[in-house]
Motif scaffolding. Structure first.
Motif, PDB file in Angstrom:
ATOM      1  N   THR A 130      37.005  34.411  37.179  1.00 41.39           N
ATOM      2  CA  THR A 130      38.435  34.855  37.036  1.00 41.39           C
ATOM      3  C   THR A 130      39.334  33.995  36.239  1.00 41.39           C
ATOM      4  O   THR A 130      40.146  34.936  35.637  1.00 41.39           O
ATOM      5  CB  THR A 130      39.077  34.575  38.540  1.00 41.39           C
ATOM      6  OG1 THR A 130      38.031  35.191  39.373  1.00 41.39           O
ATOM      7  CG2 THR A 130      40.287  34.856  38.513  1.00 41.39           C
ATOM      8  N   ALA A 213      43.540  42.997  51.429  1.00 37.86           N
ATOM      9  CA  ALA A 213      42.186  42.164  52.106  1.00 37.86           C
ATOM     10  C   ALA A 213      41.918  43.022  53.426  1.00 37.86           C
ATOM     11  O   ALA A 213      40.819  43.142  53.605  1.00 37.86           O
ATOM     12  CB  ALA A 213      42.862  40.860  52.418  1.00 37.86           C
ATOM     13  N   LEU A 218      37.724  42.741  53.994  1.00 42.95           N
ATOM     14  CA  LEU A 218      37.320  41.500  53.671  1.00 42.95           C
ATOM     15  C   LEU A 218      37.479  40.560  54.861  1.00 42.95           C
ATOM     16  O   LEU A 218      38.413  40.633  55.711  1.00 42.95           O
ATOM     17  CB  LEU A 218      38.311  40.958  52.374  1.00 42.95           C
ATOM     18  CG  LEU A 218      38.345  41.534  51.257  1.00 42.95           C
ATOM     19  CD1 LEU A 218      39.078  40.780  50.028  1.00 42.95           C
ATOM     20  CD2 LEU A 218      36.958  41.901  50.516  1.00 42.95           C
ATOM     21  N   GLN A 222      36.223  35.821  52.523  1.00 43.55           N
ATOM     22  CA  GLN A 222      36.550  36.717  51.233  1.00 43.55           C
ATOM     23  C   GLN A 222      37.818  36.691  51.131  1.00 43.55           C
ATOM     24  O   GLN A 222      38.273  36.734  49.785  1.00 43.55           O
ATOM     25  CB  GLN A 222      35.854  37.850  51.482  1.00 43.55           C
ATOM     26  CG  GLN A 222      34.518  37.957  51.725  1.00 43.55           C
ATOM     27  CD  GLN A 222      33.777  39.369  51.849  1.00 43.55           C
ATOM     28  OE1 GLN A 222      34.230  40.040  52.923  1.00 43.55           O
ATOM     29  NE2 GLN A 222      32.753  39.867  51.186  1.00 43.55           N
ATOM     30  N   TRP A 226      39.424  35.239  47.347  1.00 49.29           N
ATOM     31  CA  TRP A 226      40.236  36.183  46.633  1.00 49.29           C
ATOM     32  C   TRP A 226      41.468  35.575  46.423  1.00 49.29           C
ATOM     33  O   TRP A 226      42.164  35.688  45.126  1.00 49.29           O
ATOM     34  CB  TRP A 226      40.332  37.719  47.423  1.00 49.29           C
ATOM     35  CG  TRP A 226      40.941  38.714  46.387  1.00 49.29           C
ATOM     36  CD1 TRP A 226      40.982  38.736  44.945  1.00 49.29           C
ATOM     37  CD2 TRP A 226      41.567  39.922  46.964  1.00 49.29           C
ATOM     38  NE1 TRP A 226      41.661  39.861  44.619  1.00 49.29           N
ATOM     39  CE2 TRP A 226      42.139  40.598  45.611  1.00 49.29           C
ATOM     40  CE3 TRP A 226      42.022  40.314  48.089  1.00 49.29           C
ATOM     41  CZ2 TRP A 226      42.791  41.829  45.741  1.00 49.29           C
ATOM     42  CZ3 TRP A 226      42.779  41.522  48.368  1.00 49.29           C
ATOM     43  CH2 TRP A 226      43.201  42.276  47.016  1.00 49.29           C
ATOM     44  N   SER A 230      43.131  34.352  42.584  1.00 50.58           N
ATOM     45  CA  SER A 230      44.071  35.417  41.862  1.00 50.58           C
ATOM     46  C   SER A 230      45.741  35.013  42.018  1.00 50.58           C
ATOM     47  O   SER A 230      46.501  35.436  41.135  1.00 50.58           O
ATOM     48  CB  SER A 230      43.735  36.935  42.383  1.00 50.58           C
ATOM     49  OG  SER A 230      43.974  36.951  43.703  1.00 50.58           O
ATOM     50  N   THR A 377      43.805  39.942  39.651  1.00 50.56           N
ATOM     51  CA  THR A 377      43.411  40.329  41.041  1.00 50.56           C
ATOM     52  C   THR A 377      42.153  41.157  41.150  1.00 50.56           C
ATOM     53  O   THR A 377      41.242  41.357  41.893  1.00 50.56           O
ATOM     54  CB  THR A 377      44.346  41.298  41.726  1.00 50.56           C
ATOM     55  OG1 THR A 377      44.787  42.386  40.868  1.00 50.56           O
ATOM     56  CG2 THR A 377      45.696  40.181  42.032  1.00 50.56           C
ATOM     57  N   ALA A 380      38.916  39.045  40.258  1.00 49.82           N
ATOM     58  CA  ALA A 380      38.799  37.872  41.498  1.00 49.82           C
ATOM     59  C   ALA A 380      38.181  39.022  42.346  1.00 49.82           C
ATOM     60  O   ALA A 380      37.209  38.436  43.026  1.00 49.82           O
ATOM     61  CB  ALA A 380      40.095  37.391  41.640  1.00 49.82           C
ATOM     62  N   LEU A 381      38.698  40.087  42.599  1.00 47.97           N
ATOM     63  CA  LEU A 381      38.188  40.884  43.871  1.00 47.97           C
ATOM     64  C   LEU A 381      36.927  41.281  43.361  1.00 47.97           C
ATOM     65  O   LEU A 381      35.864  41.376  44.081  1.00 47.97           O
ATOM     66  CB  LEU A 381      39.234  42.152  43.863  1.00 47.97           C
ATOM     67  CG  LEU A 381      38.404  43.095  44.959  1.00 47.97           C
ATOM     68  CD1 LEU A 381      38.261  42.288  46.414  1.00 47.97           C
ATOM     69  CD2 LEU A 381      39.399  44.513  45.085  1.00 47.97           C
ATOM     70  N   VAL A 384      34.320  38.547  43.822  1.00 44.82           N
ATOM     71  CA  VAL A 384      34.299  38.255  45.599  1.00 44.82           C
ATOM     72  C   VAL A 384      33.384  39.250  46.025  1.00 44.82           C
ATOM     73  O   VAL A 384      32.263  38.922  46.876  1.00 44.82           O
ATOM     74  CB  VAL A 384      35.557  38.271  46.144  1.00 44.82           C
ATOM     75  CG1 VAL A 384      35.188  38.131  47.760  1.00 44.82           C
ATOM     76  CG2 VAL A 384      36.315  36.934  45.612  1.00 44.82           C
TER      77      VAL A 384
END
Length: 389
Positions: A130, A213, A218, A222, A226, A230, A377, A380-381, A384
């Motif tokens: 990230t 989320a 998630l 998670q 995340w 982020s 974001t 990072a997502l 993850v």
């Protein structure tokens, strides 16, 4: 007959110079100290209303910018305002530089390597991917949008690492850049723009990411990973992850601290690059090279250190905290003192910001911040989902 050698300064001369320097710094230091006390009090009152989204650092920058802009408009109209600005200038400049670096060093006492390693290789991989991906992408977007290079670098650092603290650290490094460092007023505007973007888009993330989320499905681990990877500011991470669950908050906090650890290598790398650029920019006949990151001018033949001293201090502080020997009262006090130092430095930095010019030139940075938010974001997502299913 050989020429007479200049005599060494006497004790009285040295004392006089020291007292003179202290008297020059005094008014600005006093102003920064009073402003810091007031701003910390205001921040505590405002925090419940903003759910912790408004960082006291950004509040301090805004207050300093308002005062600085007011003085800038008054200076042509009255000698009294001009004298006041001249008196406080040396002290606020010293605060914006030296106090800022002291805050970065103390920031290291909030980080523990064993806590970061507890994330496991998957969590650490999410953080590294990230940070590196966001930093590179925002720099590339900045070039496409023709955002000033210093602004893009500060935004990339703030979004990828830790918001205002990262912007502050990179600001000290940018001062060695022959282009950015030669225009301190412009550099302060760049810092103000970067901090404004950190605040605006970090605040949006507080409300958007927890909802997303849940919609994505998630789990708590998670979601915390995340959010921690982020969201820009530590306070914003706490506010966002705290609305999910206590487990998500714990994971998000450690993840955020793991990002902060990467501040040192990122700043050191940028410092090395800018040092090389400064050396190449120096004219062949010059006796002096551009200002070193420690604030002094270096003679030709002496290179400024590749890693600024305050970054080395940050790393030493991280290692000390990682030993586990520091009592909680020391780390808690260091955390509070770090906030105080950053608030003072941000206020001092803000006094040199040209708000009207910043407002005229903020459109492209605002778009860069929006795209940067999507980038950080999204990266990072994706990390993850792939590494921490």
């Amino acid at each position: 007959m050989p020429p007479a050698q200049p005599s060494a300064p006497t004790v009285d001369q040295t004392t006089y110079r020291t007292s003179r320097g202290a008297s020059r710094l005094g008014p600005g230091l006093a102003l920064a100290a009073v402003a810091t006390v007031v701003l910390l009090g205001v921040s505590r009152l405002v925090a419940p209303l903003t759910n912790g989204a408004l960082s006291p650092l950004v509040l301090a920058l805004v207050a300093g910018a308002v005062l600085g802009s007011a003085l800038g408009r008054l200076v042509p109209r009255g000698a009294r305002a001009a004298r006041f600005a001249e008196q406080v200038g040396p002290g606020t400049d010293w605060t914006a530089r030296t106090v800022l670096r002291a805050g970065v060093v103390l920031l290291g006492l909030q980080l523990s390597i064993p806590d970061v390693l507890a994330l496991g290789w998957r969590g650490i991989a999410v953080v590294v991917i990230t940070v590196t991906g966001t930093f590179a992408a925002i720099l590339g977007l900045g070039r496409l949008l023709r955002v000033p290079r210093a602004t893009a670098l500060l935004v990339a650092t703030g979004f990828s690492i830790c918001g205002a603290a990262a912007v502050s650290a990179m600001t000290s490094v940018l001062e060695r850049d022959p282009r950015a460092g030669s225009a301190p007023a412009r550099l302060r505007d760049d810092v103000a723009a970067a901090l404004a973007l950190v605040t605006v888009y970090g605040t949006v993330a507080i409300f958007v990411l927890p909802a997303l989320a849940g919609a994505i499905g998630l789990d708590d681990h998670q979601a915390g990973l995340w959010i921690g990877a982020s969201v820009q500011e530590v306070a914003q991470v706490v506010a966002a992850a705290g609305t999910v669950s206590a487990a998500a908050l714990a994971t998000a906090t450690v993840t955020k601290l793991a990002r902060v650890v990467l501040l040192a290598p990122l700043v050191a790398g940028a410092g090395a690059l800018l040092s090389r650029r400064a050396a190449l920019a120096a004219a062949p006949g010059d006796d002096l090279v551009p200002e070193s990151p420690e604030g002094g001018t270096t003679a030709r033949g002496r290179r400024a250190p590749l890693v600024p001293g305050f970054v080395l201090g940050f790393l030493v502080a991280v290692l000390v905290r990682s030993t586990g020997l520091l009592p909680d009262v020391v780390t808690d006090t260091a955390q509070q003192l770090t906030t105080v130092l950053f608030v003072a430095a941000m206020f001092a930095l803000g006094t040199g910001v040209d708000v009207p010019r910043l407002a005229r030139t903020a459109r492209r940075p605002l778009l860069l911040g929006a795209l940067g938010t999507v980038v950080v974001t999204g990266i990072a997502l994706t990390a993850v989902l792939l590494l921490a299913p």
